[in-house]
Scaffold this motif. Structure first.
Motif, short mmCIF file in Angstrom:
data_model
loop_
_atom_site.label_atom_id
_atom_site.label_comp_id
_atom_site.label_asym_id
_atom_site.label_seq_id
_atom_site.Cartn_x
_atom_site.Cartn_y
_atom_site.Cartn_z
N SER A 106 -26.70 -15.91 -10.42
CA SER A 106 -27.03 -14.48 -10.52
C SER A 106 -26.75 -13.99 -11.94
O SER A 106 -25.65 -14.16 -12.47
N VAL A 107 -27.76 -13.41 -12.55
CA VAL A 107 -27.64 -12.96 -13.95
C VAL A 107 -27.94 -11.46 -14.01
O VAL A 107 -28.96 -11.00 -13.49
N ASN A 108 -27.01 -10.72 -14.64
CA ASN A 108 -27.26 -9.29 -14.85
C ASN A 108 -28.12 -9.12 -16.09
O ASN A 108 -27.73 -9.52 -17.19
N ILE A 109 -29.27 -8.53 -15.91
CA ILE A 109 -30.23 -8.42 -17.03
C ILE A 109 -29.83 -7.24 -17.90
O ILE A 109 -29.67 -6.11 -17.42
N VAL A 110 -29.68 -7.53 -19.19
CA VAL A 110 -29.24 -6.47 -20.10
C VAL A 110 -30.27 -6.15 -21.19
O VAL A 110 -30.24 -5.07 -21.77
N GLY A 111 -31.15 -7.07 -21.49
CA GLY A 111 -32.07 -6.79 -22.60
C GLY A 111 -33.42 -7.43 -22.38
O GLY A 111 -33.59 -8.30 -21.53
N SER A 121 -32.85 -11.10 -21.54
CA SER A 121 -31.54 -11.68 -21.76
C SER A 121 -30.57 -11.07 -20.76
O SER A 121 -30.77 -9.95 -20.29
N GLY A 122 -29.55 -11.84 -20.42
CA GLY A 122 -28.63 -11.35 -19.41
C GLY A 122 -27.26 -11.98 -19.52
O GLY A 122 -27.01 -12.82 -20.40
N ILE A 123 -26.39 -11.53 -18.63
CA ILE A 123 -25.02 -12.04 -18.58
C ILE A 123 -24.79 -12.61 -17.18
O ILE A 123 -25.08 -11.94 -16.18
N VAL A 124 -24.32 -13.83 -17.15
CA VAL A 124 -24.07 -14.47 -15.85
C VAL A 124 -23.03 -13.67 -15.09
O VAL A 124 -21.96 -13.36 -15.63
N ALA A 125 -23.37 -13.27 -13.87
CA ALA A 125 -22.45 -12.45 -13.07
C ALA A 125 -21.14 -13.20 -12.89
O ALA A 125 -21.14 -14.39 -12.58
N GLY A 162 -30.76 -3.89 -15.88
CA GLY A 162 -29.85 -3.23 -14.96
C GLY A 162 -29.82 -3.86 -13.57
O GLY A 162 -29.01 -3.49 -12.73
N THR A 163 -30.73 -4.82 -13.34
CA THR A 163 -30.71 -5.51 -12.04
C THR A 163 -30.04 -6.88 -12.20
O THR A 163 -29.87 -7.37 -13.32
#
Ligand code: SAH
Ligand code: SF4
Ligand code: F3S
Length: 449
Positions: free
Chosen positions: A426-431, A438-442, A385-386
């Motif tokens: 910046s990567v949004n951490i999802v898992g 694991s994350g999604i690149v902002a 979530g960060t």
């Protein structure tokens, strides 16, 4: 004709650094790195002596290498075999005796002589042993080449140790503490950055005991050196390892407060939470000293995450001593840790003490590791979530994926284009999986919608 070089590296990051330097040293002789020892012309085992199991692995690996060497000889070719590193330093003669097919044995302080040793071994005439501690440091003889360091590079700045913890072989295998001059370190850092490094981890067995000659004369501590390195354009991240709690001085704490490039993650081994055991280990700090140091560091850098090494089952460790270690772990809270059963090492003081039964060590290790893993999982889960700044280092396991590190050294996977290697994104951490996030690149998620 190009020759093939296979290096297998055991142990700490210092060995990883040394292996890279060895590869550079023999490159001018025509040796290019190979992925396997099969058919290699030169095989180097860069070994570790820190625990019994680490040293045993070397002798079993040598059995395998011998078969490959014999096979090559049957084909009318030659394979040179070298044993380097800390087992070589500690048990050089034993290796020559037990594995007479080994051509070269040399320690961590003499590998700059590798080209000469290879030439001598190639001429034949039996194995060459070089485990001296030369008066002049090897760093003065290593070529100033520009390796392909990758995005995250290692740089040895300090070597050896004068602390003599009673369980540890390092002071014997690596020798006395030595710091490289600051100008030499900065020049090497400049070369690494020019070759693409965005992050440098400064290495030393006791890295925060660093006291290198300064450019203007006098001496620099690690804090001064970090300040100077932070001025190098293009160098985005600085780390250092391994630190000793005794040598965390105010300059170093200030470096964590003031320098954005210094990452908020520190490996600061405490070994035990019991003062009785810490004294027996000759650690020269108490559990409260450690608490105080951590408090100061966290005041300077509130988001600092810590990791540590622990030894359980040290001679004389009572259940109460072990509880004190668990209590300290609960109190400090570690993001990551390494823990080991005490392993008696030949020639060290603690090896001649009365040993605890292995069952006790195993039970304590399991209990400690359960607690440490719980802390690590909680630390990783808190990232979900960060958004985290991730330095992408290389392609991931899956297609379209890159792997990088968070400021806290957590591996992070995300779908991202290869051009992002070497960038901080910046990567949004999802898992979270067992050891990585694991994350999604902002920006990329919205773009896809
Ligand atoms: N210089 C570092 C660590 C060097 S060795 C320091 O001062 O902490 C890395 C880790 O291996 C040590 O921190 C210790 O936890 C572990 N270790 C060293 N000797 C050991 C032994 N004889 N048995 C078990 N673990 C050991
Ligand atoms: Fe070994 Fe202690 Fe030196 Fe670390 S400080 S390398 S544990 S003797
Ligand atoms: Fe092992 Fe030597 Fe490093 S004993 S941990 S390789 S300093």
């Amino acid at each position: 004709m190009q020759k093939r070089l296979f290096i297998k590296t055991y142990g700490c990051q210092m060995n990883v650094y040394d292996s890279a330097r060895m590869a550079e040293l023999v490159a001018p002789l025509g040796y290019a790195p190979a992925e396997t020892p099969h058919g290699a012309d030169l095989v180097i085992l860069n070994t570790c002596h820190i625990r019994e199991k680490a040293a045993e692995k070397v002798f079993s690996e040598l059995g395998e290498i011998r078969r490959l060497k014999d096979a090559k000889e049957r084909a009318g070719e030659r394979m040179l075999v070298a044993v380097a590193g800390c087992v070589a330093q500690a048990e050089g003669e034993e290796i020559m005796r037990r594995a007479p097919f080994v051509d070269m044995v040399f320690g961590p302080q003499t590998y700059h002589r590798l080209p000469e040793l290879v030439a001598r071994a190639a001429r034949g005439g039996g194995g060459v042993l070089d485990t001296s501690f030369p008066a002049e440091p090897k760093f003065d003889h290593l070529p100033a080449t520009t390796p392909a360091p990758g995005v995250a590079a290692l740089l040895s700045i300090q070597e050896g140790c004068d602390k003599f913890c009673t369980f540890c072989v390092v002071p014997y295998t690596r020798g006395a503490e030595f710091s490289r001059p600051a100008a030499q370190v900065i020049a090497e850092a400049e070369r690494l950055v020019a070759a693409g490094a965005r992050e440098i981890t400064l290495l030393g067995q006791n890295v925060n005991a660093y006291h290198g000659t300064a450019r203007e004369g006098g001496e620099w501590g690690l804090g001064d050196l970090l300040r100077a390195l932070a001025r190098l354009p293009g160098l985005e991240r600085l780390r250092y390892t391994t630190s000793h709690p005794r040598d965390v001085d105010d300059e170093l704490i200030a470096a964590h407060r003031d320098i954005v490039q210094v990452m908020p993650f520190l490996h600061l081994p405490v070994q035990s939470g019991s003062d009785r055991i810490l004294a027996a280990m000759n650690r020269r700090h108490t559990a409260d000293d450690y608490r105080r140091t951590v408090r100061k560091l966290r005041q300077a850098r509130p988001d600092l995450a810590l990791s540590s090494d622990f030894i359980v089952g040290y001679p004389g460790e009572s259940d109460l001593d072990f509880r004190a270690t668990l209590d300290l772990v609960v109190e400090i809270g570690f993001a990551q840790s390494f823990s080991f059963k005490y392993s008696p090492r030949p020639g060290t003081p603690a090896a001649s003490e009365k040993q605890l039964p292995d069952a006790v060590k195993a039970e304590r290790l399991a209990e400690l590791q359960a607690l440490l893993q719980q802390q690590q999982r909680a630390f990783n889960a808190a990232a979900i979530g960060t958004a985290m700044p991730v330095l992408f280092e290389k392609p991931g396991r899956h297609k379209g994926q890159l792997v990088g590190r968070s400021p806290y050294l957590q591996p992070i996977h995300a779908d991202a284009p290869p051009e992002m290697i070497g960038e901080i994104v910046s990567v949004n951490i999802v898992g979270v999986t067992s050891n990585s996030l694991s994350g999604i690149v902002a920006g990329l998620d919205e773009a896809a919608q």
